[in-house]
Design an enzyme around this catalytic site. Sequence first.
Site, mmCIF file in Angstrom:
data_model
loop_
_atom_site.group_PDB
_atom_site.id
_atom_site.type_symbol
_atom_site.label_atom_id
_atom_site.label_comp_id
_atom_site.label_asym_id
_atom_site.label_seq_id
_atom_site.Cartn_x
_atom_site.Cartn_y
_atom_site.Cartn_z
ATOM 1 N N LYS A 1 0.843 -1.196 0.000
ATOM 2 C CA LYS A 1 0.000 0.000 0.000
ATOM 3 C C LYS A 1 0.878 1.245 0.000
ATOM 4 C CE LYS A 1 -3.928 2.027 2.569
ATOM 5 N NZ LYS A 1 -4.822 1.857 3.740
ATOM 6 N N SER B 1 -9.759 1.827 2.944
ATOM 7 C CA SER B 1 -8.955 2.611 2.024
ATOM 8 C C SER B 1 -7.930 1.795 1.239
ATOM 9 C CB SER B 1 -8.198 3.695 2.819
ATOM 10 O OG SER B 1 -7.286 3.104 3.746
ATOM 11 N N SER C 1 -9.923 -0.624 7.088
ATOM 12 C CA SER C 1 -9.352 -0.438 5.755
ATOM 13 C C SER C 1 -8.627 -1.645 5.185
ATOM 14 C CB SER C 1 -8.405 0.767 5.753
ATOM 15 O OG SER C 1 -9.122 1.969 5.853
#
Length: 486
Positions: free
Chosen positions: A74, A149, A173
């Site tokens: 990420k 997210s 997330s």
Amino acid sequence: MTISAWRQRLQAGGVSSRELVDEHLQRLEQSEPSLNAFVEVTAERARADADRVDQARAAGEDLGPLAGLPLAIKDNLCTRGVRTTCSSRMLEQFVPPYESTVTDRLWGAGAVLVGKTNLDEFAMGGSTETSAFGATKNPWNIEHVPGGSSGGSAAAVASGSCLASLGSDTGGSIRQPASFCGVVGLKPTYGRVSRWGLVAFASSLDQVGPFAGCVADAAELLQVIAGHDQRDSTCLTADVPNYSAGLAASIKGLRVGVIRECFEAEGLDAEVKASVQASAAQLEALGAELVDVSCPRFNDGIATYYVIAPSEASANLARYDGVKYGFRAEEAESLASMTARSRAEGFGAEVQRRILIGTYALSAGYVDAYYRKAQQVRTLIRRDFDAAFQQVDVLLTPTAPSPAFKAGAHADDPLAMYLADLLTIPVNLAGLPAISVPCGFSAAGLPIGMQLIGNVLDEARLLQVAHQYEQAADVFAQRPEASLVP
């Protein structure tokens, strides 16, 4: 194939690391125009690293447990020499001079980076639609969101662009996008994994964890990234157990608490409810005892979170002022003007909204009514979990109230977007570990996830229960067709 199976093939010479990496890069190149799961693809680095692993293996050198395996990260985890943007214009050109602890441990174990994945800007969102570099799409149906997210990390695993990935989880997330994309997502106990090098959103809630195609692979990644780090004062010193050792153990006699409030939550989709209830029955068939439990303040979590998290974000994001690094507005008349314009132009609308909420909650005259009150409710939520774990070994809920919603469905309704994390947020407030495991599909062919919650530092038991369910249920035996999912 699992990480363990690929490792055995690599060791036996059935495939080279370069061939394995090339195969995943090919899938990435094929799916990326449709998905937009990556902010940056590091194909040249990946091939060079894979070649080095093959050379080391041929020379008989000792290799790490993830040697030659393609992973994605990420893009809010710092990677030395590779851009870390947080999917924000504010950090679009930021190249960290150091490596985060978790990525350093992955490279030390031999893992190969194929790219940095897309996310909601500064990890603030539940759909990966607030990225400055465009929205990510769901591999099961590109008209739907992948969750957020960490939507890019979830979509990358689901599409076969990598074997596994890392995400961060502040209010769901990792688990919510895992549910939406039909993969496994694990949020460890707060402090089990170092946050050093993770760009901060809400420091008392953020935690790094893995996405994987199966529970056993999630256990392998956790094994590598877990453990104390002197550079993170919140990182726990507790020993790291062998997370894979107990996966095959029976769950007969284990007590699984079904949280009543979660199945009575307003807005819970009927298909999700039925699928997760069927999963609970599957656990019972494996010998677990289902126990009805109550966490009275569970559904207060979302209101509590949206005071605490924006307050911490307001403080953390104050450092982005256009002076030392990050986006800087041009031709400002003064320092004050430059700072104001840099923040207004560098941050997107959702990030600005949360900064304003947090600043208001911390302002004089309101801090007692909002921030301190929210911290009191947070304590009560944690006590509810403590009481529940006096009765049971693990807790069970749906991961999300619905399957993945359509892109743009909540664009004009922030509250509806926030409610997508209704069932995951309380776990972050309490600092507990939790895992989302695929447990079925909607009539429209979209994945549904079941959330299992463990007590503090009880990831081993959590993984055991999740693995036993996964093996017995064999959810993907009846999966629908999806062109972007291998």
